[in-house]
Design an enzyme around this catalytic site. Structure first.
Site, PDB file in Angstrom:
ATOM      1  N   ARG A 116      -5.102 -45.487  13.818  1.00 51.18           N
ATOM      2  CA  ARG A 116      -5.115 -46.022  15.194  1.00 51.18           C
ATOM      3  C   ARG A 116      -3.842 -45.545  15.898  1.00 51.18           C
ATOM      4  O   ARG A 116      -2.785 -45.461  15.262  1.00 51.18           O
ATOM      5  CB  ARG A 116      -5.156 -47.561  15.198  1.00 51.18           C
ATOM      6  N   ASP A 137       1.627 -54.614  21.161  1.00 52.67           N
ATOM      7  CA  ASP A 137       1.369 -53.536  20.189  1.00 52.67           C
ATOM      8  C   ASP A 137       2.428 -52.442  20.223  1.00 52.67           C
ATOM      9  O   ASP A 137       2.663 -51.764  19.232  1.00 52.67           O
ATOM     10  CB  ASP A 137      -0.012 -52.936  20.422  1.00 52.67           C
ATOM     11  N   ARG A 169      -5.936 -56.101  11.424  1.00 49.72           N
ATOM     12  CA  ARG A 169      -5.594 -55.706  12.796  1.00 49.72           C
ATOM     13  C   ARG A 169      -4.448 -56.598  13.266  1.00 49.72           C
ATOM     14  O   ARG A 169      -4.049 -57.543  12.599  1.00 49.72           O
ATOM     15  CB  ARG A 169      -6.803 -55.727  13.735  1.00 49.72           C
ATOM     16  N   GLY A 170      -3.920 -56.228  14.472  1.00 46.15           N
ATOM     17  CA  GLY A 170      -2.705 -56.893  14.941  1.00 46.15           C
ATOM     18  C   GLY A 170      -1.535 -56.037  14.484  1.00 46.15           C
ATOM     19  O   GLY A 170      -1.443 -55.675  13.293  1.00 46.15           O
ATOM     20  N   ALA A 171      -0.654 -55.703  15.435  1.00 41.53           N
ATOM     21  CA  ALA A 171       0.365 -54.686  15.153  1.00 41.53           C
ATOM     22  C   ALA A 171       1.170 -54.936  13.863  1.00 41.53           C
ATOM     23  O   ALA A 171       1.223 -54.054  12.991  1.00 41.53           O
ATOM     24  CB  ALA A 171       1.276 -54.538  16.369  1.00 41.53           C
ATOM     25  N   ASN A 192      -0.620 -54.223  25.152  1.00 43.38           N
ATOM     26  CA  ASN A 192      -1.263 -55.258  24.336  1.00 43.38           C
ATOM     27  C   ASN A 192      -2.764 -55.185  24.595  1.00 43.38           C
ATOM     28  O   ASN A 192      -3.235 -54.358  25.385  1.00 43.38           O
ATOM     29  CB  ASN A 192      -0.691 -56.636  24.683  1.00 43.38           C
ATOM     30  N   LYS A 193      -3.503 -56.035  23.944  1.00 39.63           N
ATOM     31  CA  LYS A 193      -4.965 -56.013  24.034  1.00 39.63           C
ATOM     32  C   LYS A 193      -5.469 -55.926  25.464  1.00 39.63           C
ATOM     33  O   LYS A 193      -4.923 -56.567  26.365  1.00 39.63           O
ATOM     34  CB  LYS A 193      -5.500 -57.280  23.347  1.00 39.63           C
ATOM     35  N   GLN A 210     -11.402 -61.144  19.698  1.00 39.54           N
ATOM     36  CA  GLN A 210     -10.329 -61.635  18.825  1.00 39.54           C
ATOM     37  C   GLN A 210      -9.945 -63.080  19.171  1.00 39.54           C
ATOM     38  O   GLN A 210      -9.542 -63.853  18.296  1.00 39.54           O
ATOM     39  CB  GLN A 210      -9.082 -60.748  18.939  1.00 39.54           C
TER      40      GLN A 210
HETATM   41  O1  MRU Z   1      -7.093 -54.325  18.391  1.00 36.77           O
HETATM   42  P1  MRU Z   1      -6.236 -55.374  17.740  1.00 36.77           P
HETATM   43  O2  MRU Z   1      -7.011 -56.600  17.366  1.00 36.77           O
HETATM   44  O3  MRU Z   1      -5.439 -54.809  16.604  1.00 36.77           O
HETATM   45  O4  MRU Z   1      -5.211 -55.794  18.879  1.00 36.77           O
HETATM   46  C1  MRU Z   1      -4.259 -56.763  18.580  1.00 36.77           C
HETATM   47  C2  MRU Z   1      -3.407 -57.136  19.725  1.00 36.77           C
HETATM   48  O5  MRU Z   1      -3.501 -56.588  20.799  1.00 36.77           O
HETATM   49  C3  MRU Z   1      -2.340 -58.155  19.456  1.00 36.77           C
HETATM   50  O6  MRU Z   1      -2.125 -58.948  20.574  1.00 36.77           O
HETATM   51  C4  MRU Z   1      -1.042 -57.413  19.105  1.00 36.77           C
HETATM   52  O7  MRU Z   1      -1.260 -56.545  18.037  1.00 36.77           O
HETATM   53  C5  MRU Z   1       0.064 -58.328  18.780  1.00 36.77           C
HETATM   54  S1  MRU Z   1      -0.167 -59.031  17.189  1.00 36.77           S
HETATM   55  C6  MRU Z   1       1.127 -60.023  16.798  1.00 36.77           C
END
Ligand code: MRU
Length: 354
Positions: free
Chosen positions: A88, A245, A45-47, A255-256, A204
């Site tokens: 996703r 994201d 996970r994480g963009a 973002n999250k 997270q």
């Molecule tokens: O649902 P996730 O854990 O994939 O969400 C991740 C985030 O929101 C991060 O902040 C975002 O992807 C930036 S990662 C460098």
């Protein structure tokens, strides 16, 4: 430093982040179903890390295909690519990386001479696809290093830094986006004090950010999401750093979930709010945050997951958006690998792509 996605000895390995911090285990991905599920279940996970994993995932899903022509191979490839893209909806890096792989495939069509044999041509195509996935990974690693340098120029020794979710090494090829300057500062004796929001409901911040920062010896304090205002009011926070994201053309950044609230608080307390956004996360085709598709996940993540027993009445109605959009007016500056972008973002973001 730990990396979330590796390609070693012809094996695609993904650190299963759903097991952290309790267990550090890599799983091997060999099929389109496996990469889809690893992305969906947030094992990766994480963009940026999703983009890297998807590129390799697409490659491993086609590497054993024995097609009889370029056309047949390309049809298979496109079908698998479309399938992985459904894992996703919000992080644009998923689509960006898959598009890049497809572009690479079609860039080879012209040059093929079908000699000495199609099988050799096919082997060449596959090799080039693997190289493209490697390039996506390496470019992201370098982008993170560059964002680390730019980001550090905005920070001073001894600062208190608040972050939300995880935009660290676990969310990227390596080093992280908004945590890259923290790591760089750590090496240079900046003595940052990081506050990590736990980041409900998937934790997270608690499970990943506090884990990776403490592993590298960074001074990190875990707080619940609803404590951000309190630590800001106490004067413990000098800057907020977060990832992204998908950033729209006007500088609105998804973002999250919870990020936009932190940004609004930061503005109220006069604390700079920096969003770290590699250019692979900027989507100029999306005009504003209102056009970003926000993933909604199952309510059980709120009611049951991570609890020993359900913490809400059975059958309670839930709403579980995984991301929110921080309006550009709350963002002090956007840190990219090409430099720091200041408002007006609608005017300045496109300049990155000239
Ligand atoms: O649902 P996730 O854990 O994939 O969400 C991740 C985030 O929101 C991060 O902040 C975002 O992807 C930036 S990662 C460098």
């Amino acid at each position: 430093m730990i990396v979330p996605v590796k390609y070693e000895d012809d094996r695609l390995l993904i650190l299963d982040q759903s097991l952290l911090p309790g267990e550090e285990r890599y799983i091997e991905i060999q099929t389109k179903e496996a990469i889809w599920s690893a992305i969906k279940k947030l094992q990766v996970r994480g963009a940026p890390a999703i983009g890297v994993a998807a590129a390799y995932g697409l490659y491993v899903s086609v590497r054993d295909r024995n097609s009889s022509s370029f056309h047949e191979f390309a049809e298979d490839f496109k079908e698998i690519k479309s399938y992985i893209a459904t894992a996703r909806p919000t992080a644009v890096n998923l689509f960006w990386a898959l598009e890049r792989m497809e572009k690479k495939l079609f860039s080879m069509e012209e040059g093929l001479c079908f000699e000495p044999s199609w099988n050799q041509e096919l082997a060449y195509i596959k090799e080039e696809l693997l190289k493209e996935a490697d390039a996506i990974r390496l470019e992201d690693e370098n982008a993170c290093l560059a964002m680390g340098k730019y980001g550090l120029s905005l920070l001073k020794k001894g600062m208190g830094i608040l972050t939300h979710c995880n935009a660290g090494t676990l969310a990227t090829a390596k080093y992280g986006t908004c945590l890259a300057p923290v790591y760089l500062g750590q090496q240079q004796g900046y003595g940052f004090k990081v506050f990590a929001d736990e980041t409900r409901p998937l934790l997270q911040g608690a499970r990943l950010t506090s884990w990776e920062l403490s592993k590298e010896g960074v001074d990190v304090t875990l707080i619940c999401d609803n404590m951000a205002s309190s630590v800001m009011k106490k004067g413990w926070i000098d800057a907020v750093v977060v990832g992204c994201d998908r950033m729209a053309a006007n500088g609105d950044g998804a973002n999250k979930i919870g990020t936009s609230g932190v940004a609004i608080l930061a503005k109220e307390y006069g604390i700079p709010f920096y969003m770290f956004v590699p250019t692979s996360t900027i989507d100029l085709k999306t005009p504003s945050g209102a056009d970003i598709v926000i993933e909604e996940r199952k309510g059980e993540e709120i009611c049951e997951m991570w609890y020993e027993r359900p913490m809400a009445p059975a059958g309670i109605k839930t709403y579980n958006p995984s991301f929110d959009v921080t309006d550009h007016q709350y963002i002090t500056a956007i840190v990219t690998e090409k430099g720091i972008v200041y408002p007006p973002f609608a005017e300045n973001l496109p300049k990155l792509f000239l």
